[in-house]
Design a protein around this motif. Sequence first.
Motif, short mmCIF file in Angstrom:
data_model
loop_
_atom_site.label_atom_id
_atom_site.label_comp_id
_atom_site.label_asym_id
_atom_site.label_seq_id
_atom_site.Cartn_x
_atom_site.Cartn_y
_atom_site.Cartn_z
N THR A 170 0.85 -1.20 0.00
CA THR A 170 0.00 0.00 0.00
C THR A 170 0.89 1.25 0.00
OG1 THR A 170 -0.10 0.29 2.41
CG2 THR A 170 -1.67 -1.25 1.43
N ASP A 171 0.24 2.41 0.02
CA ASP A 171 0.97 3.66 0.27
C ASP A 171 1.02 3.88 1.79
OD1 ASP A 171 -1.55 4.59 0.99
OD2 ASP A 171 -1.89 5.60 -0.92
N GLU A 172 1.45 5.07 2.20
CA GLU A 172 1.67 5.30 3.62
C GLU A 172 0.44 5.75 4.39
OE1 GLU A 172 2.75 9.41 1.83
OE2 GLU A 172 2.35 7.34 1.21
N ALA A 173 -0.75 5.64 3.82
CA ALA A 173 -1.97 6.09 4.49
C ALA A 173 -2.11 5.42 5.86
CB ALA A 173 -3.18 5.77 3.62
N LEU A 174 -2.52 6.22 6.84
CA LEU A 174 -2.64 5.71 8.22
C LEU A 174 -3.66 4.59 8.34
CD1 LEU A 174 -2.51 9.08 10.21
CD2 LEU A 174 -0.68 7.40 9.92
N ALA A 175 -4.63 4.56 7.45
CA ALA A 175 -5.68 3.54 7.52
C ALA A 175 -5.15 2.13 7.33
CB ALA A 175 -6.76 3.82 6.47
N TYR A 176 -3.94 2.00 6.77
CA TYR A 176 -3.37 0.67 6.52
C TYR A 176 -2.34 0.26 7.58
CZ TYR A 176 -5.21 1.55 1.80
OH TYR A 176 -6.02 1.84 0.73
N LYS A 177 -2.10 1.10 8.59
CA LYS A 177 -0.97 0.91 9.48
C LYS A 177 -0.98 -0.41 10.24
CE LYS A 177 1.52 4.57 8.81
NZ LYS A 177 2.90 4.44 8.27
N ASN A 178 -2.11 -0.89 10.70
CA ASN A 178 -2.12 -2.07 11.56
C ASN A 178 -2.53 -3.35 10.82
OD1 ASN A 178 -4.80 -1.29 11.23
ND2 ASN A 178 -5.41 -2.19 13.20
N LEU A 179 -2.25 -3.45 9.54
CA LEU A 179 -2.60 -4.66 8.79
C LEU A 179 -1.86 -5.89 9.32
CD1 LEU A 179 -2.80 -3.41 5.08
CD2 LEU A 179 -4.67 -4.22 6.50
N VAL A 180 -0.65 -5.69 9.87
CA VAL A 180 0.11 -6.81 10.41
C VAL A 180 -0.65 -7.45 11.57
CG1 VAL A 180 2.26 -7.47 11.56
CG2 VAL A 180 2.31 -5.82 9.68
N GLU A 181 -1.34 -6.65 12.35
CA GLU A 181 -2.11 -7.17 13.48
C GLU A 181 -3.30 -8.01 13.02
OE1 GLU A 181 -3.25 -3.88 15.89
OE2 GLU A 181 -1.21 -3.07 16.03
N LEU A 182 -3.68 -7.87 11.74
CA LEU A 182 -4.79 -8.65 11.18
C LEU A 182 -4.29 -9.87 10.43
CD1 LEU A 182 -6.95 -5.68 9.81
CD2 LEU A 182 -7.18 -6.86 12.00
N ASP A 183 -3.02 -10.26 10.66
CA ASP A 183 -2.41 -11.44 10.05
C ASP A 183 -2.10 -11.26 8.56
OD1 ASP A 183 -2.24 -12.94 12.36
OD2 ASP A 183 -4.22 -13.84 12.10
N PHE A 184 -1.87 -10.03 8.13
CA PHE A 184 -1.39 -9.77 6.78
C PHE A 184 0.08 -9.35 6.85
CE2 PHE A 184 -5.96 -8.77 6.38
CZ PHE A 184 -6.29 -9.63 5.34
N LYS A 185 0.84 -9.71 5.82
CA LYS A 185 2.18 -9.15 5.66
C LYS A 185 2.02 -7.81 4.95
CE LYS A 185 4.03 -13.81 5.02
NZ LYS A 185 4.71 -14.74 4.06
N HIS A 186 2.67 -6.78 5.47
CA HIS A 186 2.41 -5.44 4.94
C HIS A 186 3.69 -4.66 4.72
CE1 HIS A 186 0.91 -1.11 5.64
NE2 HIS A 186 0.70 -1.44 4.38
N GLU A 187 3.80 -4.08 3.54
CA GLU A 187 4.88 -3.14 3.23
C GLU A 187 4.26 -1.96 2.50
OE1 GLU A 187 8.46 -4.67 1.44
OE2 GLU A 187 8.02 -6.70 2.17
N SER A 188 4.86 -0.79 2.68
CA SER A 188 4.29 0.41 2.07
C SER A 188 5.39 1.29 1.48
CB SER A 188 3.49 1.21 3.10
OG SER A 188 4.33 1.64 4.15
#
Length: 262
Positions: free
Chosen positions: A157-175
């Motif tokens: 994703t981009d750096e939008a704050l709405a995506y910040k805690n995707l790791v806590e939802l069991d997704f791997k996340h990079e922005s």
Amino acid sequence: MKYRCRTCGKHFNVRTNTFLHGTRIPLSKWVYAIYLMCTNIKGVSSMRMYRELNVRQPTAWFLIHRIRQAMGILPHGDEKFSGEVEVDETYIGGKEINRHASKKLRKGRGTVGMKPVIGIKHRETGYIKAKVIDDTIRETLQGFIKENVAIRSQVYTDEALAYKNLVELDFKHESVKHSVGEYVKKKASTNGIESFWAMVKRGYVGTYHRMSFKHLHRYVVEFAGRHNIRKFDTLVQMGMIVRNMTDKHLPYKELIKESKKK
């Protein structure tokens, strides 16, 4: 109405229970209309369609909307994406600065008066899922991701704050941080989904000139569906749309009634 059902006694033909139900337009014109919708990557306006088919413009407008009903196609079914996906949102609509003085909202500039749309691109297949949303808060964006992406998938994703805690939802996340001019960081980027938004906006500016918010979800389905089947031969694309037109009946009264509600 060539055939008659033995059970209910009603007559039917090959158009029954499809978006062709009740139409008086010849099937040859429907085939040509579907061909135009498949082959014009930026869409077909009702003004061009009525000239091509030699029908009235309102007829062409209604015809195009019915074809859109069957263009929500994912060749491998509607299962969740897994692996690597790109997620991004965009805004569709006219700019505040371009509005007539009597129609200005006077609530600022930027995305004021526009409608947000979120999309996901599956890197392996290139398939797109997109949806018109009411806002871009965390619950809305993450809810769309959870609905369409399998857990433990890699999400870019981009750096939008709405995506910040995707790791806590069991997704791997990079922005990536667009605000500092960063568009690619190793494998992280949203360039793929943004190229899809560019095509949608080229259709907005160059073909339709305006997309009514009442029917914006239909335009999104059209562009996503055409993108998802573009790698197939044209005849195969048309066949996929025809096979997907069952239970896609859209009476004119319902379309107008839906418009008035919104």
